[in-house]
Write an enzyme that holds these catalytic residues in place. Structure first.
Site, PDB file in Angstrom:
ATOM      1  N   GLN A   1     -11.607  20.630  -6.000  1.00  0.00           N
ATOM      2  CA  GLN A   1     -13.035  20.441  -5.750  1.00  0.00           C
ATOM      3  C   GLN A   1     -13.165  20.191  -4.252  1.00  0.00           C
ATOM      4  OE1 GLN A   1     -14.844  16.783  -7.087  1.00  0.00           O
ATOM      5  NE2 GLN A   1     -16.859  17.719  -7.328  1.00  0.00           N
TER       6      GLN A   1
ATOM      7  N   ARG B   1      24.003  -2.993  -2.640  1.00  0.00           N
ATOM      8  CA  ARG B   1      23.198  -1.947  -2.005  1.00  0.00           C
ATOM      9  C   ARG B   1      23.591  -0.584  -2.554  1.00  0.00           C
ATOM     10  NH1 ARG B   1      24.564  -2.692   3.832  1.00  0.00           N
ATOM     11  NH2 ARG B   1      23.269  -0.846   4.052  1.00  0.00           N
TER      12      ARG B   1
ATOM     13  N   ASN C   1      42.086  -9.620  -5.727  1.00  0.00           N
ATOM     14  CA  ASN C   1      41.440 -10.860  -5.328  1.00  0.00           C
ATOM     15  C   ASN C   1      40.991 -10.743  -3.876  1.00  0.00           C
ATOM     16  OD1 ASN C   1      41.026 -13.627  -4.397  1.00  0.00           O
ATOM     17  ND2 ASN C   1      41.771 -14.153  -6.438  1.00  0.00           N
TER      18      ASN C   1
ATOM     19  N   GLY D   1     -12.385  12.068  -6.061  1.00  0.00           N
ATOM     20  CA  GLY D   1     -13.143  11.105  -5.248  1.00  0.00           C
ATOM     21  C   GLY D   1     -12.287  10.456  -4.175  1.00  0.00           C
TER      22      GLY D   1
ATOM     23  N   ASN E   1      33.757  -1.441   8.679  1.00  0.00           N
ATOM     24  CA  ASN E   1      33.672  -0.023   8.318  1.00  0.00           C
ATOM     25  C   ASN E   1      33.012   0.839   9.371  1.00  0.00           C
ATOM     26  OD1 ASN E   1      31.250  -1.365   7.775  1.00  0.00           O
ATOM     27  ND2 ASN E   1      30.621   0.209   6.310  1.00  0.00           N
TER      28      ASN E   1
ATOM     29  N   ALA F   1      37.719 -15.549   0.371  1.00  0.00           N
ATOM     30  CA  ALA F   1      36.452 -15.896   1.006  1.00  0.00           C
ATOM     31  C   ALA F   1      36.376 -15.320   2.419  1.00  0.00           C
ATOM     32  CB  ALA F   1      36.317 -17.413   1.057  1.00  0.00           C
TER      33      ALA F   1
ATOM     34  N   ASP G   1      -8.785   7.081 -12.474  1.00  0.00           N
ATOM     35  CA  ASP G   1      -8.742   5.667 -12.054  1.00  0.00           C
ATOM     36  C   ASP G   1      -8.978   4.714 -13.226  1.00  0.00           C
ATOM     37  OD1 ASP G   1     -11.431   6.006 -12.448  1.00  0.00           O
ATOM     38  OD2 ASP G   1     -12.012   5.687 -10.351  1.00  0.00           O
TER      39      ASP G   1
ATOM     40  N   ARG H   1     -13.483   2.337  -1.330  1.00  0.00           N
ATOM     41  CA  ARG H   1     -13.407   0.872  -1.438  1.00  0.00           C
ATOM     42  C   ARG H   1     -11.978   0.336  -1.481  1.00  0.00           C
ATOM     43  NH1 ARG H   1     -17.510   0.402  -6.339  1.00  0.00           N
ATOM     44  NH2 ARG H   1     -16.903   2.581  -6.499  1.00  0.00           N
TER      45      ARG H   1
HETATM   46  C1  UD1 Z   1     -19.653   7.271 -13.343  1.00  0.00           C
HETATM   47  C2  UD1 Z   1     -20.823   7.578 -14.268  1.00  0.00           C
HETATM   48  C3  UD1 Z   1     -21.381   6.263 -14.805  1.00  0.00           C
HETATM   49  C4  UD1 Z   1     -20.278   5.509 -15.522  1.00  0.00           C
HETATM   50  C5  UD1 Z   1     -19.110   5.275 -14.589  1.00  0.00           C
HETATM   51  C6  UD1 Z   1     -17.953   4.648 -15.328  1.00  0.00           C
HETATM   52  C7  UD1 Z   1     -21.790   9.592 -13.323  1.00  0.00           C
HETATM   53  C8  UD1 Z   1     -22.903  10.178 -12.549  1.00  0.00           C
HETATM   54  N1  UD1 Z   1     -21.841   8.268 -13.524  1.00  0.00           N
HETATM   55  O1  UD1 Z   1     -20.182   6.566 -12.234  1.00  0.00           O
HETATM   56  O2  UD1 Z   1     -22.450   6.509 -15.706  1.00  0.00           O
HETATM   57  O3  UD1 Z   1     -20.784   4.276 -16.005  1.00  0.00           O
HETATM   58  O4  UD1 Z   1     -18.647   6.529 -14.063  1.00  0.00           O
HETATM   59  O5  UD1 Z   1     -16.892   4.420 -14.437  1.00  0.00           O
HETATM   60  O6  UD1 Z   1     -20.919  10.298 -13.767  1.00  0.00           O
HETATM   61  N2  UD1 Z   1     -15.114  12.302  -9.042  1.00  0.00           N
HETATM   62  C9  UD1 Z   1     -14.684  13.552  -8.677  1.00  0.00           C
HETATM   63  N3  UD1 Z   1     -15.511  14.340  -7.943  1.00  0.00           N
HETATM   64  C10 UD1 Z   1     -16.763  13.944  -7.587  1.00  0.00           C
HETATM   65  C11 UD1 Z   1     -17.190  12.660  -7.967  1.00  0.00           C
HETATM   66  C12 UD1 Z   1     -16.346  11.857  -8.715  1.00  0.00           C
HETATM   67  O7  UD1 Z   1     -13.568  13.959  -8.984  1.00  0.00           O
HETATM   68  O8  UD1 Z   1     -17.452  14.736  -6.925  1.00  0.00           O
HETATM   69  C13 UD1 Z   1     -14.207  11.448  -9.816  1.00  0.00           C
HETATM   70  C14 UD1 Z   1     -13.793  10.211  -9.055  1.00  0.00           C
HETATM   71  O9  UD1 Z   1     -12.585  10.423  -8.371  1.00  0.00           O
HETATM   72  C15 UD1 Z   1     -13.645   9.175 -10.165  1.00  0.00           C
HETATM   73  C16 UD1 Z   1     -14.589   9.650 -11.229  1.00  0.00           C
HETATM   74  O10 UD1 Z   1     -14.881  10.994 -10.961  1.00  0.00           O
HETATM   75  O11 UD1 Z   1     -12.358   9.173 -10.698  1.00  0.00           O
HETATM   76  C17 UD1 Z   1     -15.860   8.818 -11.320  1.00  0.00           C
HETATM   77  O12 UD1 Z   1     -16.584   8.958 -10.125  1.00  0.00           O
HETATM   78  P1  UD1 Z   1     -17.423   7.773  -9.515  1.00  0.00           P
HETATM   79  O13 UD1 Z   1     -18.105   8.262  -8.299  1.00  0.00           O
HETATM   80  O14 UD1 Z   1     -16.595   6.560  -9.409  1.00  0.00           O
HETATM   81  O15 UD1 Z   1     -18.532   7.562 -10.648  1.00  0.00           O
HETATM   82  P2  UD1 Z   1     -19.367   6.255 -10.858  1.00  0.00           P
HETATM   83  O16 UD1 Z   1     -20.358   6.140  -9.788  1.00  0.00           O
HETATM   84  O17 UD1 Z   1     -18.444   5.130 -11.084  1.00  0.00           O
HETATM   85 CA    CA Z   2     -16.128   4.466 -10.488  1.00  0.00          CA
END
Ligand code: UD1
Ligand code: CA
Length: 448
Positions: free
Chosen positions: A73, A332, A376, A12, A385, A379, A103, A16
């Site tokens: 992906q 350092r 020694n 992802g 250097n 001060a 995360d 944010r």
């Molecule tokens: C997801 C869950 C939600 C849960 C929440 C907890 C789904 C649809 N929903 O929502 O029910 O309560 O986590 O945190 O799964 N990621 C990828 N590839 C993608 C999408 C996401 O690798 O295509 C990874 C993101 O980097 C992240 C994780 O998956 O680490 C979660 O993705 P995120 O989009 O944050 O899911 P939420 O909307 O939080």
């Molecule tokens: Ca999330």
């Protein structure tokens, strides 16, 4: 076939965070965020974890190297689609598959192994980790049937008012029967948002006549997911507390743990006392019986036993036993202080060795120098250097006495037991045992 494969989702974007750095690489207690999930996975399974990467993939690869197996992906089409990318690699490889996020750095090995054990004992298709909490934090809600069995996960965006009131949340951590997962994953429906949700597997399992189990947690702290920098700071504070408690329980005194900042990479010896506002970072190792701080930063340095470091900055340095430095000293890169060295206020040492028992009390700069034992340094002594183009070496042999405000214009050597007068500008080597003084300094003959 192995017992357990771990898939960590990290593709992802993390919009944010509002950052040019991929979210999972933001530093947390001295390591990139993703490191924690990888480390936990490594302790759960002998197989290398599979990391699904997308945004910032190259940088993630460079940071983690060989610690994980990467799966790309290319387009972020949802959590289900992310896991699907690992299918060609993992089909037929393990009995169980654990899926978690990069995360969520605070998840413990203990909780995850309980999840895996529950999955393997129950024979369910899915065992999920759920959280009971009053603040839903945007998480999906866990819908249970009349007999209490898990039936579905409903994402907040599409939940009915009754579903929104559910206090049981989907943590986003699942353990699957591997064969069932890999056979069903390609059948995930496309959501209204054009994504494939991993959460839809729950309903699929239920209608397939499979069991879905849940491990219920009430520890919102452990399940913290980092989406923005407010969460990042919260996770940092929790990790800091865990690290500090670990060190206190192993014999380190933290006078004020709330104002002590020890990165997860640091090692400390017993009976060391850390005073407030001390930052210990990177590959730092501190021995036993030291006193560090207050107001001190030590990074990537090795400190021996029974040292005292007060209100100072120590970077990429090595300090042997019973050294005391500060207040306001700066070590350092490449500074190496032998045992019992004393370094007082406003001193700076770079790329230099100071032999055992050498004293450098006040306002001195020592760079690119090799200094013997029991020297020694008066001060205000400066090693000059740098000539504007190149750095040059200063050598001061054992037992020399450098008078206050001496300028040592490198390259230059001061012999064993030699002395310089106050205010000397030393441009030529001084033989052992002799006295030199003046500007430029001349060796006094028939020294009495
Ligand atoms: C997801 C869950 C939600 C849960 C929440 C907890 C789904 C649809 N929903 O929502 O029910 O309560 O986590 O945190 O799964 N990621 C990828 N590839 C993608 C999408 C996401 O690798 O295509 C990874 C993101 O980097 C992240 C994780 O998956 O680490 C979660 O993705 P995120 O989009 O944050 O899911 P939420 O909307 O939080
Ligand atoms: Ca999330």
């Amino acid at each position: 076939m192995t017992e357990l494969a771990v898939v960590i989702l990290a593709a992802g974007e993390g919009t944010r965070m509002k950052s040019s750095l991929p979210k999972v690489l933001h530093p947390l207690a001295g390591r990139p965020m993703v490191w924690y999930a990888v480390e936990t996975a490594t302790r759960l399974s002998a197989d290398k974890p599979v990391l699904v990467v997308g945004h910032g993939a190259d940088l993630v690869r460079r940071t983690l190297g060989e610690a994980v197996v990467y799966v790309e992906q290319a387009e972020q089409l949802g959590t289900g689609h992310a896991v699907l990318q690992a299918r060609p690699l993992l089909t037929g490889r393990s009995r169980t598959v654990l899926v978690c996020y990069a995360d969520m750095p605070l998840l413990t090995v203990d909780t995850l192994s309980r999840l895996v054990t529950l999955q393997q004992r129950s024979g369910a298709a899915i065992t999920m980790l759920t959280l009971l909490a009053d603040d839903p934090m945007g998480f999906g809600r866990v819908v249970r049937g009349p007999a209490g069995q898990v039936q579905a996960i409903v994402e907040e965006a599409v939940a009915t008012p009754a579903q929104l009131a559910i206090r049981e949340l989907n943590a986003g951590v699942y353990c699957f029967a591997a064969d069932w997962l890999w056979s069903q994953l390609p059948n995930l429906p496309l959501s209204r948002k054009g994504e494939y949700y991993l959460t839809d597997l729950i309903e699929m399992a239920v209608s397939d006549g499979q069991r879905v189990e849940a491990l219920v947690s009430e520890d919102a702290e452990e399940l913290l997911g980092i989406n923005n920098r407010v969460h990042l700071a919260r996770a940092e504070a929790i990790l800091r507390r865990r690290i500090n408690e670990k060190w206190m329980l192993s014999g380190v005194t933290l006078v004020d743990p709330a104002a002590t900042y020890i990165e997860s990479t640091v090692e400390l010896g017993a009976d060391t006392v850390i005073y407030p506002n001390t930052h210990l970072q990177g590959k730092t190792i501190v021995g036993t019986g030291c006193e560090i701080g207050p107001n001190t930063l030590v990074r990537d340095s090795i400190i021996g036993n029974r040292c005292a470091i007060r209100a100072s900055v120590v970077e990429e340095a090595r300090i042997e036993d019973e050294v005391d430095i500060g207040p306001f000293a700066h070590l350092r890169k490449g500074a190496h202080l032998g045992s019992r060295v004393h370094m007082g206020n406003f001193g700076e040492v770079k790329n230099s060795y100071l032999g055992p028992g050498t004293k450098m009390g006040h306002f001195s700069y020592v760079g690119d120098a090799t200094i013997g034992a029991e020297v020694n340094i008066g001060a205000g002594t400066i090693t000059c250097n740098f000539d504007g183009q190149r750095k040059h070496q200063t050598i001061i042999e054992d037992g020399a006495f450098i008078g206050s405000d001496t300028m040592l214009v490198a390259p230059v050597r001061v012999g064993a037991g030699a002395k310089t007068g106050a205010g000397s500008v030393v441009t030529r080597d001084i033989p052992s045992g002799s006295l030199a003084y003046g500007v430029p300094a001349r060796v006094k003959s028939n020294d009495k």
